[in-house]
Design a protein around this motif. Structure first.
Motif, PDB file in Angstrom:
ATOM      1  N   GLN A  35       0.845  -1.196   0.000  1.00  0.00           N
ATOM      2  CA  GLN A  35       0.000   0.000   0.000  1.00  0.00           C
ATOM      3  C   GLN A  35       0.880   1.246   0.000  1.00  0.00           C
ATOM      4  O   GLN A  35       1.838   1.332   0.753  1.00  0.00           O
ATOM      5  CB  GLN A  35      -0.874   0.001   1.258  1.00  0.00           C
ATOM      6  CG  GLN A  35      -1.677   1.266   1.492  1.00  0.00           C
ATOM      7  CD  GLN A  35      -2.700   1.106   2.614  1.00  0.00           C
ATOM      8  OE1 GLN A  35      -3.860   0.835   2.376  1.00  0.00           O
ATOM      9  NE2 GLN A  35      -2.243   1.238   3.850  1.00  0.00           N
ATOM     10  N   LYS A  36       0.551   2.210  -0.867  1.00  0.00           N
ATOM     11  CA  LYS A  36       1.220   3.511  -0.775  1.00  0.00           C
ATOM     12  C   LYS A  36       0.307   4.614  -1.287  1.00  0.00           C
ATOM     13  O   LYS A  36      -0.511   4.395  -2.173  1.00  0.00           O
ATOM     14  CB  LYS A  36       2.566   3.514  -1.508  1.00  0.00           C
ATOM     15  CG  LYS A  36       2.532   3.175  -2.968  1.00  0.00           C
ATOM     16  CD  LYS A  36       3.976   2.985  -3.487  1.00  0.00           C
ATOM     17  CE  LYS A  36       3.967   2.444  -4.899  1.00  0.00           C
ATOM     18  NZ  LYS A  36       5.320   2.018  -5.338  1.00  0.00           N
ATOM     19  N   ARG A  37       0.496   5.788  -0.688  1.00  0.00           N
ATOM     20  CA  ARG A  37      -0.272   6.967  -1.093  1.00  0.00           C
ATOM     21  C   ARG A  37       0.589   7.761  -2.061  1.00  0.00           C
ATOM     22  O   ARG A  37       1.737   8.104  -1.737  1.00  0.00           O
ATOM     23  CB  ARG A  37      -0.599   7.790   0.153  1.00  0.00           C
ATOM     24  CG  ARG A  37      -1.402   9.051  -0.095  1.00  0.00           C
ATOM     25  CD  ARG A  37      -1.796   9.625   1.254  1.00  0.00           C
ATOM     26  NE  ARG A  37      -2.253  10.995   1.196  1.00  0.00           N
ATOM     27  CZ  ARG A  37      -3.522  11.368   1.376  1.00  0.00           C
ATOM     28  NH1 ARG A  37      -4.449  10.459   1.591  1.00  0.00           N
ATOM     29  NH2 ARG A  37      -3.854  12.637   1.335  1.00  0.00           N
ATOM     30  N   ILE A  38       0.046   8.018  -3.249  1.00  0.00           N
ATOM     31  CA  ILE A  38       0.811   8.707  -4.289  1.00  0.00           C
ATOM     32  C   ILE A  38      -0.058   9.759  -4.966  1.00  0.00           C
ATOM     33  O   ILE A  38      -1.283   9.745  -4.856  1.00  0.00           O
ATOM     34  CB  ILE A  38       1.315   7.729  -5.384  1.00  0.00           C
ATOM     35  CG1 ILE A  38       0.139   7.059  -6.111  1.00  0.00           C
ATOM     36  CG2 ILE A  38       2.250   6.682  -4.784  1.00  0.00           C
ATOM     37  CD1 ILE A  38       0.538   6.330  -7.388  1.00  0.00           C
ATOM     38  N   ARG A  39       0.605  10.653  -5.681  1.00  0.00           N
ATOM     39  CA  ARG A  39      -0.095  11.530  -6.613  1.00  0.00           C
ATOM     40  C   ARG A  39       0.223  10.976  -7.996  1.00  0.00           C
ATOM     41  O   ARG A  39       1.375  10.971  -8.402  1.00  0.00           O
ATOM     42  CB  ARG A  39       0.422  12.964  -6.441  1.00  0.00           C
ATOM     43  CG  ARG A  39      -0.237  13.974  -7.357  1.00  0.00           C
ATOM     44  CD  ARG A  39      -1.639  14.319  -6.931  1.00  0.00           C
ATOM     45  NE  ARG A  39      -1.646  15.203  -5.784  1.00  0.00           N
ATOM     46  CZ  ARG A  39      -2.377  16.324  -5.708  1.00  0.00           C
ATOM     47  NH1 ARG A  39      -3.178  16.671  -6.695  1.00  0.00           N
ATOM     48  NH2 ARG A  39      -2.324  17.064  -4.628  1.00  0.00           N
ATOM     49  N   MET A  40      -0.756  10.467  -8.700  1.00  0.00           N
ATOM     50  CA  MET A  40      -0.517   9.919 -10.038  1.00  0.00           C
ATOM     51  C   MET A  40      -0.153  11.034 -10.997  1.00  0.00           C
ATOM     52  O   MET A  40      -0.738  12.112 -10.949  1.00  0.00           O
ATOM     53  CB  MET A  40      -1.795   9.257 -10.569  1.00  0.00           C
ATOM     54  CG  MET A  40      -1.803   7.778 -10.466  1.00  0.00           C
ATOM     55  SD  MET A  40      -3.125   7.097 -11.508  1.00  0.00           S
ATOM     56  CE  MET A  40      -3.563   5.750 -10.452  1.00  0.00           C
ATOM     57  N   THR A  41       0.788  10.757 -11.884  1.00  0.00           N
ATOM     58  CA  THR A  41       1.069  11.709 -12.959  1.00  0.00           C
ATOM     59  C   THR A  41       0.033  11.489 -14.069  1.00  0.00           C
ATOM     60  O   THR A  41      -0.610  10.431 -14.142  1.00  0.00           O
ATOM     61  CB  THR A  41       2.471  11.485 -13.551  1.00  0.00           C
ATOM     62  OG1 THR A  41       2.500  10.192 -14.168  1.00  0.00           O
ATOM     63  CG2 THR A  41       3.546  11.555 -12.471  1.00  0.00           C
ATOM     64  N   ARG A  42      -0.094  12.495 -14.929  1.00  0.00           N
ATOM     65  CA  ARG A  42      -1.008  12.346 -16.074  1.00  0.00           C
ATOM     66  C   ARG A  42      -0.592  11.142 -16.922  1.00  0.00           C
ATOM     67  O   ARG A  42      -1.442  10.363 -17.360  1.00  0.00           O
ATOM     68  CB  ARG A  42      -1.007  13.635 -16.900  1.00  0.00           C
ATOM     69  CG  ARG A  42      -1.935  13.593 -18.105  1.00  0.00           C
ATOM     70  CD  ARG A  42      -2.083  14.952 -18.753  1.00  0.00           C
ATOM     71  NE  ARG A  42      -2.790  15.897 -17.899  1.00  0.00           N
ATOM     72  CZ  ARG A  42      -4.126  15.981 -17.803  1.00  0.00           C
ATOM     73  NH1 ARG A  42      -4.906  15.167 -18.511  1.00  0.00           N
ATOM     74  NH2 ARG A  42      -4.690  16.860 -17.005  1.00  0.00           N
ATOM     75  N   GLU A 135       8.271  -4.536  -2.661  1.00  0.00           N
ATOM     76  CA  GLU A 135       7.307  -3.699  -1.931  1.00  0.00           C
ATOM     77  C   GLU A 135       6.067  -4.489  -1.521  1.00  0.00           C
ATOM     78  O   GLU A 135       5.205  -3.960  -0.821  1.00  0.00           O
ATOM     79  CB  GLU A 135       6.863  -2.511  -2.806  1.00  0.00           C
ATOM     80  CG  GLU A 135       7.948  -1.491  -3.055  1.00  0.00           C
ATOM     81  CD  GLU A 135       7.463  -0.360  -3.963  1.00  0.00           C
ATOM     82  OE1 GLU A 135       7.575   0.802  -3.525  1.00  0.00           O
ATOM     83  OE2 GLU A 135       6.977  -0.641  -5.074  1.00  0.00           O
ATOM     84  N   ILE A 136       5.949  -5.703  -2.024  1.00  0.00           N
ATOM     85  CA  ILE A 136       4.781  -6.535  -1.730  1.00  0.00           C
ATOM     86  C   ILE A 136       5.196  -7.580  -0.702  1.00  0.00           C
ATOM     87  O   ILE A 136       6.083  -8.394  -0.949  1.00  0.00           O
ATOM     88  CB  ILE A 136       4.250  -7.216  -3.009  1.00  0.00           C
ATOM     89  CG1 ILE A 136       3.938  -6.165  -4.088  1.00  0.00           C
ATOM     90  CG2 ILE A 136       3.027  -8.067  -2.704  1.00  0.00           C
ATOM     91  CD1 ILE A 136       3.690  -6.744  -5.476  1.00  0.00           C
ATOM     92  N   VAL A 137       4.546  -7.509   0.461  1.00  0.00           N
ATOM     93  CA  VAL A 137       4.937  -8.393   1.564  1.00  0.00           C
ATOM     94  C   VAL A 137       3.734  -9.239   1.964  1.00  0.00           C
ATOM     95  O   VAL A 137       2.816  -8.766   2.632  1.00  0.00           O
ATOM     96  CB  VAL A 137       5.453  -7.578   2.767  1.00  0.00           C
ATOM     97  CG1 VAL A 137       5.930  -8.516   3.867  1.00  0.00           C
ATOM     98  CG2 VAL A 137       6.569  -6.635   2.335  1.00  0.00           C
ATOM     99  N   GLY A 138       3.713 -10.481   1.499  1.00  0.00           N
ATOM    100  CA  GLY A 138       2.575 -11.357   1.729  1.00  0.00           C
ATOM    101  C   GLY A 138       2.625 -12.026   3.089  1.00  0.00           C
ATOM    102  O   GLY A 138       3.545 -11.816   3.871  1.00  0.00           O
TER     103      GLY A 138
END
Ligand code: GTP
Ligand code: MG
Length: 138
Positions: A35-42, A135-138
């Motif tokens: 999970q991460k909070r981002i600002r998507m680029t166009r 970044e994916i930790v199952g």
């Protein structure tokens, strides 16, 4: 065990609904393994929604997805793709079943709070667009 890609869209983050939606996800038995909070680029939004490029709402959709922060996630569980689609509810919240995320929280067919992958192949492509393996930790 299956994985799906999820986005909590700008209308959700704007109303501080990250925790409320994550509670519904976890209550359904899906595990948030990235999970991460981002600002998507166009460019990211156009790539992500390339399949809808010819649709009349494409421009509006891209503008909306970059209008504020989003939370991108990988969800894991038995039948995760269909299970998440099920708890998301119909694209148009006025047609979504009671208790679904979109029925509870979405504002309109455009500002509909969440995205979830629709098939195994798209899930893999979408996850790879936003997350590296470590970044994916199952
Ligand atoms: P996603 O999980 O976001 O892919 O939703 P979906 O699979 O339920 O819907 P679909 O793939 O058909 O459309 C993708 C997204 O485009 C939707 O979630 C909406 O955000 C947006 N969308 C679809 N139809 C409309 C529309 O008529 N107007 C606008 N503004 N946006 C739309
Ligand atoms: Mg879709």
């Amino acid at each position: 065990i299956e994985r799906t890609f999820s986005i909590l869209k700008p209308d959700a983050t704007a109303r501080n609904l990250t925790g409320a939606i994550n509670a519904l996800i976890e209550k359904a038995g899906l595990r948030i393994v990235a999970q991460k909070r981002i600002r998507m680029t166009r460019e990211q939004a156009e790539t992500f929604y390339a399949v809808h490029k010819a649709r009349p709402f494409f421009g509006e959709l891209v503008d909306f997805m970059i209008s504020g922060p989003v939370v991108v996630q990988v969800l894991e569980g038995e039948g995760a793709i269909l299970k998440y689609r099920d708890i998301m509810g119909a694209t148009d919240p006025s047609k979504a079943a009671d208790g679904t995320i979109r029925k509870l929280h979405a504002k309109s067919v455009g500002e509909n709070s969440v995205h979830g992958s629709d098939a195994t192949e798209t899930a893999a492509v979408e996850i790879a667009q936003f997350f590296s393996g470590n970044e994916i930790v199952g």
